[in-house]
Scaffold this active site. Structure first.
Site, PDB file in Angstrom:
ATOM      1  N   ASP A  10       9.489 -31.333  -5.300  1.00  0.00           N
ATOM      2  CA  ASP A  10      10.089 -31.911  -6.500  1.00  0.00           C
ATOM      3  C   ASP A  10       9.352 -31.282  -7.679  1.00  0.00           C
ATOM      4  OD1 ASP A  10      10.592 -33.489  -8.725  1.00  0.00           O
ATOM      5  OD2 ASP A  10      10.444 -35.386  -7.634  1.00  0.00           O
ATOM      6  N   ILE A  11      10.060 -30.590  -8.530  1.00  0.00           N
ATOM      7  CA  ILE A  11       9.403 -29.813  -9.599  1.00  0.00           C
ATOM      8  C   ILE A  11       8.608 -30.702 -10.556  1.00  0.00           C
ATOM      9  CG2 ILE A  11      11.276 -29.783 -11.325  1.00  0.00           C
ATOM     10  CD1 ILE A  11      10.743 -26.678 -11.510  1.00  0.00           C
ATOM     11  N   ASP A  34      17.342 -31.969 -14.493  1.00  0.00           N
ATOM     12  CA  ASP A  34      17.199 -32.381 -15.896  1.00  0.00           C
ATOM     13  C   ASP A  34      16.877 -33.880 -15.975  1.00  0.00           C
ATOM     14  OD1 ASP A  34      17.354 -32.254 -18.640  1.00  0.00           O
ATOM     15  OD2 ASP A  34      19.528 -31.981 -18.747  1.00  0.00           O
ATOM     16  N   SER A 117      21.341 -23.396 -12.474  1.00  0.00           N
ATOM     17  CA  SER A 117      22.815 -23.277 -12.365  1.00  0.00           C
ATOM     18  C   SER A 117      23.390 -23.495 -10.968  1.00  0.00           C
ATOM     19  CB  SER A 117      23.328 -21.914 -12.884  1.00  0.00           C
ATOM     20  OG  SER A 117      23.353 -21.885 -14.295  1.00  0.00           O
ATOM     21  N   THR A 118      22.547 -23.688  -9.948  1.00  0.00           N
ATOM     22  CA  THR A 118      23.095 -23.736  -8.581  1.00  0.00           C
ATOM     23  C   THR A 118      23.480 -25.143  -8.126  1.00  0.00           C
ATOM     24  OG1 THR A 118      20.968 -24.041  -7.451  1.00  0.00           O
ATOM     25  CG2 THR A 118      21.643 -21.763  -7.945  1.00  0.00           C
ATOM     26  N   GLY A 119      23.311 -26.136  -9.001  1.00  0.00           N
ATOM     27  CA  GLY A 119      23.705 -27.501  -8.651  1.00  0.00           C
ATOM     28  C   GLY A 119      25.055 -27.803  -9.270  1.00  0.00           C
ATOM     29  N   VAL A 120      25.041 -28.688 -10.251  1.00  0.00           N
ATOM     30  CA  VAL A 120      26.275 -29.095 -10.944  1.00  0.00           C
ATOM     31  C   VAL A 120      27.041 -27.885 -11.494  1.00  0.00           C
ATOM     32  CG1 VAL A 120      27.122 -30.382 -12.960  1.00  0.00           C
ATOM     33  CG2 VAL A 120      25.258 -31.300 -11.614  1.00  0.00           C
ATOM     34  N   TYR A 121      26.343 -26.853 -11.946  1.00  0.00           N
ATOM     35  CA  TYR A 121      26.999 -25.700 -12.568  1.00  0.00           C
ATOM     36  C   TYR A 121      27.601 -24.713 -11.565  1.00  0.00           C
ATOM     37  CZ  TYR A 121      25.560 -26.880 -17.392  1.00  0.00           C
ATOM     38  OH  TYR A 121      25.413 -27.470 -18.626  1.00  0.00           O
TER      39      TYR A 121
HETATM   40  N1  AR6 Z   1      13.005 -30.622  -8.349  1.00  0.00           N
HETATM   41  C1  AR6 Z   1      13.444 -29.363  -8.072  1.00  0.00           C
HETATM   42  N2  AR6 Z   1      14.748 -29.029  -8.000  1.00  0.00           N
HETATM   43  C2  AR6 Z   1      15.647 -30.024  -8.211  1.00  0.00           C
HETATM   44  C3  AR6 Z   1      15.287 -31.351  -8.514  1.00  0.00           C
HETATM   45  C4  AR6 Z   1      13.891 -31.634  -8.593  1.00  0.00           C
HETATM   46  N3  AR6 Z   1      13.455 -32.859  -8.874  1.00  0.00           N
HETATM   47  N4  AR6 Z   1      16.431 -32.080  -8.661  1.00  0.00           N
HETATM   48  C5  AR6 Z   1      17.463 -31.243  -8.454  1.00  0.00           C
HETATM   49  N5  AR6 Z   1      16.992 -30.006  -8.169  1.00  0.00           N
HETATM   50  P1  AR6 Z   1      21.176 -29.020 -11.310  1.00  0.00           P
HETATM   51  P2  AR6 Z   1      22.480 -26.912 -12.926  1.00  0.00           P
HETATM   52  C6  AR6 Z   1      17.731 -28.764  -7.875  1.00  0.00           C
HETATM   53  O1  AR6 Z   1      22.497 -29.624 -11.002  1.00  0.00           O
HETATM   54  O2  AR6 Z   1      23.330 -26.493 -11.790  1.00  0.00           O
HETATM   55  C7  AR6 Z   1      22.436 -31.454 -15.432  1.00  0.00           C
HETATM   56  O3  AR6 Z   1      23.201 -32.611 -15.553  1.00  0.00           O
HETATM   57  C8  AR6 Z   1      19.139 -28.901  -7.365  1.00  0.00           C
HETATM   58  O4  AR6 Z   1      19.137 -29.255  -5.975  1.00  0.00           O
HETATM   59  O5  AR6 Z   1      20.056 -29.922 -11.685  1.00  0.00           O
HETATM   60  O6  AR6 Z   1      21.789 -25.851 -13.747  1.00  0.00           O
HETATM   61  C9  AR6 Z   1      22.135 -30.799 -16.776  1.00  0.00           C
HETATM   62  O7  AR6 Z   1      22.039 -31.747 -17.808  1.00  0.00           O
HETATM   63  C10 AR6 Z   1      19.653 -27.489  -7.604  1.00  0.00           C
HETATM   64  O8  AR6 Z   1      19.167 -26.631  -6.563  1.00  0.00           O
HETATM   65  O9  AR6 Z   1      21.294 -27.945 -12.536  1.00  0.00           O
HETATM   66  C11 AR6 Z   1      23.293 -29.882 -16.948  1.00  0.00           C
HETATM   67  O10 AR6 Z   1      24.417 -30.557 -17.498  1.00  0.00           O
HETATM   68  C12 AR6 Z   1      18.940 -27.081  -8.905  1.00  0.00           C
HETATM   69  O11 AR6 Z   1      17.899 -28.042  -9.084  1.00  0.00           O
HETATM   70  C13 AR6 Z   1      23.650 -29.451 -15.556  1.00  0.00           C
HETATM   71  O12 AR6 Z   1      23.177 -30.484 -14.699  1.00  0.00           O
HETATM   72  C14 AR6 Z   1      19.824 -27.064 -10.130  1.00  0.00           C
HETATM   73  O13 AR6 Z   1      20.766 -28.134 -10.058  1.00  0.00           O
HETATM   74  C15 AR6 Z   1      22.931 -28.182 -15.154  1.00  0.00           C
HETATM   75  O14 AR6 Z   1      23.399 -27.764 -13.884  1.00  0.00           O
END
Ligand code: AR6
Length: 171
Positions: A10-11, A34, A117-121
């Site tokens: 967890d970052i 975030d 960018s690899t989650g919600v984006y």
């Molecule tokens: N520690 C490390 N990695 C994590 C954690 C954590 N605690 N939680 C999630 N991840 P995302 P995006 C990973 O969706 O795609 C937000 O709502 C997750 O599994 O967080 O850039 C922002 O406000 C994935 O591998 O970010 C923006 O609106 C990675 O972090 C939007 O999402 C990125 O997933 C940005 O989307």
């Protein structure tokens, strides 16, 4: 020599000079990493973010780390994946480069990135991880204060992909 490495963690728990946040353009918090960073850092982070006036996609801005073990948070806004022909790769490359530039300018020694960018984006992980590693490697070929660049993975699958790419990269 700078170390590039992947960890599964967890970052928000990492004790590094800076962690990078995968933020949205308003910089006012959201879900995913975030939300986790804002929760762990506390209200001070949101208050400082409010004063930054947002951030364009591909750019980055720095704040203090507040209640986090990390001293700073570098907020970068990754591209939303629209199939790959809308400048996504250039924008994602710019996120990593701008974050590293800020860290180097501040003379930081350690930085940890989530998989921006690899989650919600929706950016495909394999391609995004390739950009993360090659951009960091290219940046570190210039001299810089950075001694450790960590790719912080949130799943076993992501961790395996990063480790595979890191072990096969050309030096
Ligand atoms: N520690 C490390 N990695 C994590 C954690 C954590 N605690 N939680 C999630 N991840 P995302 P995006 C990973 O969706 O795609 C937000 O709502 C997750 O599994 O967080 O850039 C922002 O406000 C994935 O591998 O970010 C923006 O609106 C990675 O972090 C939007 O999402 C990125 O997933 C940005 O989307």
């Amino acid at each position: 020599m700078t170390l590039l490495k992947a960890v599964k963690d967890d970052i928000t728990t990492l004790r590094v000079d800076a962690i990078v946040n995968a933020a949205k353009p308003s910089l006012l918090g959201g879900g995913g990493v975030d939300g986790a960073i804002h929760n762990a850092a506390g209200r001070g982070l949101l208050e400082e973010c409010r004063r930054l006036g947002g951030c364009p996609t591909g750019d980055a801005k720095v704040t203090s780390g507040y209640n986090l073990p990390a001293r700073y948070v570098i907020h970068t806004v990754g591209p939303v994946w629209h199939g790959g022909s809308h400048g996504e790769a250039e924008l994602l490359t710019s996120c990593y480069r701008r974050s590293l530039e800020i860290a180097a300018k501040m003379h930081l020694e350690s930085i940890a990135f989530p998989a921006i960018s690899t989650g919600v984006y929706g950016y495909p992980l394999l391609q995004a991880a390739g950009i993360a590693i090659s951009t960091a490697q290219a940046f570190l070929e210039q001299s810089s204060s950075l001694q450790e660049v960590i790719f912080c993975c949130f799943s076993d699958g992501d961790f395996q992909v990063y480790n595979r790419l890191l072990s096969t990269r050309t030096t």
